[in-house]
Design an enzyme around this catalytic site. Sequence first.
Site, PDB file in Angstrom:
ATOM      1  N   GLY A  53     -24.664   3.480   1.836  1.00 43.15           N
ATOM      2  CA  GLY A  53     -23.660   4.061   0.934  1.00 43.15           C
ATOM      3  C   GLY A  53     -23.939   3.600  -0.485  1.00 43.15           C
ATOM      4  O   GLY A  53     -23.716   2.435  -0.830  1.00 43.15           O
ATOM      5  N   VAL A  54     -24.465   4.521  -1.289  1.00 43.77           N
ATOM      6  CA  VAL A  54     -24.798   4.139  -2.663  1.00 43.77           C
ATOM      7  C   VAL A  54     -23.857   4.847  -3.639  1.00 43.77           C
ATOM      8  O   VAL A  54     -24.280   5.572  -4.530  1.00 43.77           O
ATOM      9  CB  VAL A  54     -26.294   4.377  -2.993  1.00 43.77           C
ATOM     10  CG1 VAL A  54     -27.146   3.353  -2.281  1.00 43.77           C
ATOM     11  CG2 VAL A  54     -26.741   5.791  -2.613  1.00 43.77           C
ATOM     12  N   GLY A  55     -22.576   4.608  -3.439  1.00 43.56           N
ATOM     13  CA  GLY A  55     -21.561   5.117  -4.355  1.00 43.56           C
ATOM     14  C   GLY A  55     -21.365   4.120  -5.475  1.00 43.56           C
ATOM     15  O   GLY A  55     -22.296   3.401  -5.875  1.00 43.56           O
ATOM     16  N   ASN A  56     -20.143   4.035  -5.964  1.00 45.18           N
ATOM     17  CA  ASN A  56     -19.844   3.145  -7.095  1.00 45.18           C
ATOM     18  C   ASN A  56     -20.252   1.697  -6.827  1.00 45.18           C
ATOM     19  O   ASN A  56     -20.910   1.063  -7.637  1.00 45.18           O
ATOM     20  CB  ASN A  56     -18.339   3.176  -7.379  1.00 45.18           C
ATOM     21  CG  ASN A  56     -17.936   4.474  -8.031  1.00 45.18           C
ATOM     22  OD1 ASN A  56     -18.521   4.874  -9.026  1.00 45.18           O
ATOM     23  ND2 ASN A  56     -16.958   5.136  -7.460  1.00 45.18           N
ATOM     24  N   VAL A  57     -19.848   1.171  -5.661  1.00 44.71           N
ATOM     25  CA  VAL A  57     -20.131  -0.237  -5.363  1.00 44.71           C
ATOM     26  C   VAL A  57     -21.601  -0.410  -4.981  1.00 44.71           C
ATOM     27  O   VAL A  57     -22.284  -1.312  -5.495  1.00 44.71           O
ATOM     28  CB  VAL A  57     -19.229  -0.762  -4.217  1.00 44.71           C
ATOM     29  CG1 VAL A  57     -19.544  -2.215  -3.924  1.00 44.71           C
ATOM     30  CG2 VAL A  57     -17.751  -0.598  -4.561  1.00 44.71           C
ATOM     31  N   LYS A  74       0.855  -1.192   0.000  1.00 45.75           N
ATOM     32  CA  LYS A  74       0.000   0.000   0.000  1.00 45.75           C
ATOM     33  C   LYS A  74       0.883   1.231   0.000  1.00 45.75           C
ATOM     34  O   LYS A  74       2.036   1.176   0.447  1.00 45.75           O
ATOM     35  CB  LYS A  74      -0.857   0.010   1.271  1.00 45.75           C
ATOM     36  CG  LYS A  74      -2.028   0.961   1.225  1.00 45.75           C
ATOM     37  CD  LYS A  74      -3.218   0.333   0.554  1.00 45.75           C
ATOM     38  CE  LYS A  74      -4.359   1.315   0.389  1.00 45.75           C
ATOM     39  NZ  LYS A  74      -5.519   0.673  -0.239  1.00 45.75           N
TER      40      LYS A  74
HETATM   41  P1  NAD Z   1     -17.748   5.744  -3.157  1.00 45.04           P
HETATM   42  O1  NAD Z   1     -16.964   6.860  -2.590  1.00 45.04           O
HETATM   43  O2  NAD Z   1     -18.101   5.718  -4.609  1.00 45.04           O
HETATM   44  O3  NAD Z   1     -19.146   5.614  -2.349  1.00 45.04           O
HETATM   45  C1  NAD Z   1     -19.253   5.705  -0.980  1.00 45.04           C
HETATM   46  C2  NAD Z   1     -20.638   6.266  -0.677  1.00 45.04           C
HETATM   47  O4  NAD Z   1     -20.852   6.218   0.738  1.00 45.04           O
HETATM   48  C3  NAD Z   1     -20.804   7.725  -1.096  1.00 45.04           C
HETATM   49  O5  NAD Z   1     -21.994   7.886  -1.841  1.00 45.04           O
HETATM   50  C4  NAD Z   1     -20.863   8.477   0.228  1.00 45.04           C
HETATM   51  O6  NAD Z   1     -21.677   9.628   0.192  1.00 45.04           O
HETATM   52  C5  NAD Z   1     -21.462   7.420   1.136  1.00 45.04           C
HETATM   53  N1  NAD Z   1     -21.209   7.631   2.560  1.00 45.04           N
HETATM   54  C6  NAD Z   1     -20.100   8.131   3.153  1.00 45.04           C
HETATM   55  N2  NAD Z   1     -20.283   8.158   4.483  1.00 45.04           N
HETATM   56  C7  NAD Z   1     -21.513   7.655   4.729  1.00 45.04           C
HETATM   57  C8  NAD Z   1     -22.271   7.404   5.905  1.00 45.04           C
HETATM   58  N3  NAD Z   1     -21.793   7.702   7.114  1.00 45.04           N
HETATM   59  N4  NAD Z   1     -23.502   6.857   5.781  1.00 45.04           N
HETATM   60  C9  NAD Z   1     -24.007   6.557   4.559  1.00 45.04           C
HETATM   61  N5  NAD Z   1     -23.333   6.775   3.406  1.00 45.04           N
HETATM   62  C10 NAD Z   1     -22.124   7.320   3.496  1.00 45.04           C
HETATM   63  O7  NAD Z   1     -16.973   4.429  -2.732  1.00 45.04           O
HETATM   64  P2  NAD Z   1     -17.080   2.989  -3.381  1.00 45.04           P
HETATM   65  O8  NAD Z   1     -16.031   2.833  -4.421  1.00 45.04           O
HETATM   66  O9  NAD Z   1     -18.516   2.712  -3.713  1.00 45.04           O
HETATM   67  O10 NAD Z   1     -16.632   2.073  -2.153  1.00 45.04           O
HETATM   68  C11 NAD Z   1     -17.527   1.847  -1.061  1.00 45.04           C
HETATM   69  C12 NAD Z   1     -16.765   1.169   0.060  1.00 45.04           C
HETATM   70  O11 NAD Z   1     -16.235  -0.088  -0.405  1.00 45.04           O
HETATM   71  C13 NAD Z   1     -15.544   1.956   0.565  1.00 45.04           C
HETATM   72  O12 NAD Z   1     -15.421   1.718   1.936  1.00 45.04           O
HETATM   73  C14 NAD Z   1     -14.371   1.320  -0.168  1.00 45.04           C
HETATM   74  O13 NAD Z   1     -13.153   1.439   0.563  1.00 45.04           O
HETATM   75  C15 NAD Z   1     -14.817  -0.127  -0.243  1.00 45.04           C
HETATM   76  N6  NAD Z   1     -14.230  -0.869  -1.382  1.00 45.04           N
HETATM   77  C16 NAD Z   1     -14.408  -0.400  -2.637  1.00 45.04           C
HETATM   78  C17 NAD Z   1     -13.871  -1.099  -3.715  1.00 45.04           C
HETATM   79  C18 NAD Z   1     -14.048  -0.620  -5.131  1.00 45.04           C
HETATM   80  O14 NAD Z   1     -13.778  -1.399  -6.068  1.00 45.04           O
HETATM   81  N7  NAD Z   1     -14.519   0.600  -5.335  1.00 45.04           N
HETATM   82  C19 NAD Z   1     -13.152  -2.284  -3.495  1.00 45.04           C
HETATM   83  C20 NAD Z   1     -13.005  -2.755  -2.182  1.00 45.04           C
HETATM   84  C21 NAD Z   1     -13.549  -2.016  -1.131  1.00 45.04           C
END
Ligand code: NAD
Length: 366
Positions: A194-198, A94
């Site tokens: 959390g409705v981001g990318n994942v 990392k």
């Molecule tokens: P992202 O930043 O696209 O989405 C995260 C979402 O969570 C955002 O919409 C944000 O507004 C919301 N959020 C933040 N704090 C919050 C809270 N207290 N309550 C509710 N919602 C909240 O991130 P992502 O890429 O979707 O990843 C989501 C999680 O999965 C992260 O913890 C990331 O480390 C983990 N992860 C992601 C990947 C990947 O491929 N993107 C891989 C492994 C792990």
Amino acid sequence: MDSKVISSKELSKVDPVFGQISFDNHEQIVFCNDKDTGLKAIIGIHNTVLGPAIGGTRMWNYENEWEALNDVLRLSRGMTFKSAISGLNLGGGKTVIIGDAKTQKTPELMRKFGEFVNSLGGKYITAEDVGMTTEDMDTVREVTPHVVGISEAKGGSGNPAINTAYGVFMGMKAAAKFKYGSDVLEGKSVFVQGVGNVGEALIGHLLKEGAKVTITDINQERLESVRNKYDVVIYEGDDVYSQEMDIYAPCALGATINDATINKIKAQIIAGSANNQLAEERHGLILQERGIVFAPDFLINAGGLINVYAEIEPCDKQETIKRTENIYNTTLEILERAAESGLTPNVAALNMAKERILKRKNEELK
Ligand code: NAD
């Protein structure tokens, strides 16, 4: 950042690197400094028994260098176990870059960082993490081949979140099979936090299977944009944990399973993408005592890693899908092992990862 003068007597008490709990036998730690670009980075290489250490680069405005060091060690160690349990020929590493990604990140800084990565000759492979974009990795790619997660236009594997969500879905189904005897999620109520990318990509899988999805996010715009696309309900309150639900899918932040939340949780299954969902290992034990099935996060969120692996050992999309679907089998195996041994699923998963590393190490010694 203010530099503090610590006397050698004080330093001897704290064992700054080798003595840190999260040091955990790291193979190598590289401190990168470049005055001209302002780069201050730490690369942690935890373990390379299974292959080159892989792990994203996080740019964060750390309070101090101790915090940055602790973060890189903890995250790099975590990557070792994620790679191992996913059956990939990769180790764990990392990078943290100390600074504000919004104001201090420049192409020159990223290229200089890439030169440091290059100097390690492939022992460490970087990728994006918090504060980084695919474009930043494209910049790093200009000076080193040891970077993944670059854009599809430049021959990369694209957004890993899509595959991460598929892996989480597989892990969730395995947890359902273990808990209910059937992996069909039709009719199950699932809270996606959390409705981001994942999170968004996970919703697509859940709805296709007939699950009832409730969503929560701190970003109102995201909530509305997702609701406009999918048949989901928004939870407006501030106590997700106490809500009636079958499955809780943490897809926002880590450590949401902590002293304040653990006794409120009504879900029967916890399966989501966030890293380090258990604030402490003992919370896994409390979940187990309460009969709540926990699908280990570092196992079920490995779909993104599996996706970028195709940039290291080229394979077709089918192979990536097959490896991701295997998360189902591994999760079920872990949950069964945990039930038989009395260990928590998280500890059983860590043990399985460590067994694979040890086996390879012993083979190499023969
Ligand atoms: P992202 O930043 O696209 O989405 C995260 C979402 O969570 C955002 O919409 C944000 O507004 C919301 N959020 C933040 N704090 C919050 C809270 N207290 N309550 C509710 N919602 C909240 O991130 P992502 O890429 O979707 O990843 C989501 C999680 O999965 C992260 O913890 C990331 O480390 C983990 N992860 C992601 C990947 C990947 O491929 N993107 C891989 C492994 C792990």
